[in-house]
Design a protein around this motif. Sequence first.
Motif, PDB file in Angstrom:
ATOM      1  N   HIS A  56       0.844  -1.203   0.000  1.00 51.99           N
ATOM      2  CA  HIS A  56       0.000   0.000   0.000  1.00 51.99           C
ATOM      3  C   HIS A  56       0.876   1.249   0.000  1.00 51.99           C
ATOM      4  CE1 HIS A  56      -3.274  -2.761   0.918  1.00 51.99           C
ATOM      5  NE2 HIS A  56      -2.574  -3.216   1.952  1.00 51.99           N
TER       6      HIS A  56
ATOM      7  N   ASN B  65       0.443  -1.026  -6.186  1.00 53.99           N
ATOM      8  CA  ASN B  65       0.530  -0.161  -5.014  1.00 53.99           C
ATOM      9  C   ASN B  65      -0.400   1.038  -5.209  1.00 53.99           C
ATOM     10  OD1 ASN B  65       2.677  -0.930  -2.835  1.00 53.99           O
ATOM     11  ND2 ASN B  65       3.640  -1.486  -4.781  1.00 53.99           N
ATOM     12  N   ASP B  66      -0.169   2.097  -4.444  1.00 54.03           N
ATOM     13  CA  ASP B  66      -1.000   3.309  -4.513  1.00 54.03           C
ATOM     14  C   ASP B  66      -0.172   4.527  -4.908  1.00 54.03           C
ATOM     15  OD1 ASP B  66      -3.228   1.829  -3.658  1.00 54.03           O
ATOM     16  OD2 ASP B  66      -2.685   2.090  -1.540  1.00 54.03           O
TER      17      ASP B  66
ATOM     18  N   ASN C  25      -0.945   1.187 -10.717  1.00 53.33           N
ATOM     19  CA  ASN C  25      -0.809   2.298  -9.782  1.00 53.33           C
ATOM     20  C   ASN C  25      -1.681   3.467 -10.290  1.00 53.33           C
ATOM     21  OD1 ASN C  25       1.370   1.955  -7.458  1.00 53.33           O
ATOM     22  ND2 ASN C  25       2.089   0.773  -9.219  1.00 53.33           N
ATOM     23  N   HIS C  26      -1.298   4.694  -9.914  1.00 49.88           N
ATOM     24  CA  HIS C  26      -2.128   5.843 -10.278  1.00 49.88           C
ATOM     25  C   HIS C  26      -1.317   6.952 -10.940  1.00 49.88           C
ATOM     26  CE1 HIS C  26      -5.092   3.848  -7.775  1.00 49.88           C
ATOM     27  NE2 HIS C  26      -4.280   3.949  -6.713  1.00 49.88           N
TER      28      HIS C  26
ATOM     29  N   SER D 118       2.457   4.624  -1.254  1.00 50.64           N
ATOM     30  CA  SER D 118       2.032   5.794  -2.053  1.00 50.64           C
ATOM     31  C   SER D 118       3.217   6.633  -2.527  1.00 50.64           C
ATOM     32  CB  SER D 118       1.079   6.682  -1.234  1.00 50.64           C
ATOM     33  OG  SER D 118       1.706   7.122  -0.037  1.00 50.64           O
TER      34      SER D 118
END
Length: 373
Positions: free
Chosen positions: A253, A272-273, A298-299, A255
């Motif tokens: 998790h 993941n984030d 991811n983002h 970021s």
Amino acid sequence: MRMLMRLVLGLFVLKAVVASPRFSRQADLDSYDGANYDVDLDNLNLENPDIYDYEDGLTIDDPLIEIGTLAPPDYNYPVPEASLEEQTEEEEEEELPLTPQLIPQGSGGSGVLMGPDTQKEEGLLPTTPETPQEGTGGVEGSVSSGLPESGEPDEPDEPVVDRRGMPTCLLCTCLGGSVYCDDLKLDSVPPLPKDTTHFYARYNRITKINKSDFASMNKLKKIDLTSNEITSIDDTAFMGLPNLEELVIRENHISQLPALPETMTLIDASHNDIGTKGLHREAFKDMTGLLYLYITDNHIDYVPVPLPDSLRSLHLQRNNIQMMHGDTFCNLKDFNYIRNALEDIRLDGNPINLSRTPQAYVCLPRIPIGDLI
């Protein structure tokens, strides 16, 4: 002279026999039974064996022996005493009464077992102890059913082990310079031996990576923390590792991707984030030996440029990348520039149309994988 007298006498006897009516009757018979006549050995002419003197009064109608009246021989042989004893024992065994016997509980079945009542006789059959009734208390020699008592508490599925203070190579598996701590339900990185080169702590419950976790680990080359519960990593946790080459922190998790040394060859931070602000500016520029960069699922919304020329595989699928510049992979000022190493680019699963920036792939040996419409 004596021989002549005997010859003459024999001729007279033969003539008398031929003239006898008995001989004529005998000659008329088609067959006869050898049992119906008898030879008188006293009247047998020993000088001439072919000539027989028959007893006067013997007729074929009066046989001496009647064969049909012979009594059968007596074949009643004596029987050995041992056979009589065995036969007596078999008869006694057949006459033994049968009595039902209960099978004890836990012996594999329920019901009755029929057999001879020989338990009163010593040495024939072993006696079976009675099975105690449930709740009457333990009896020595009783059979247990293997099921937990109703009043006993159920044991936990997994024993609780206090791992605090336990030596790492006793808790984990140490093979040469590799330390394996997979699936031990660890909530933090354990103290590692100074000569550790490869560290595996997959499928645990680690939530945070501190700066001190890998301090002074000068030989450490690979760290694999796949599938933990990591939410934060100290930004300088890996900067003090001069030989670190591979970092796998997928399925957590995280970021923010921490700063990494220039010696990296593989980075896997997939699943993941990590967002737009989760990557350092020009984070991979100085990694001249980087070969594999995986940041899938991811983002992030852009390709992290600049990328080193050593890169062979770039996986960015299922992110939020919407646009790409012409110089993302190529050098627009040098049309002779070719990136032969970068053969694997994955951009599928992103909201980007690759056909809008064709000049971005002229230096690549292959077109990236993604949507072209």
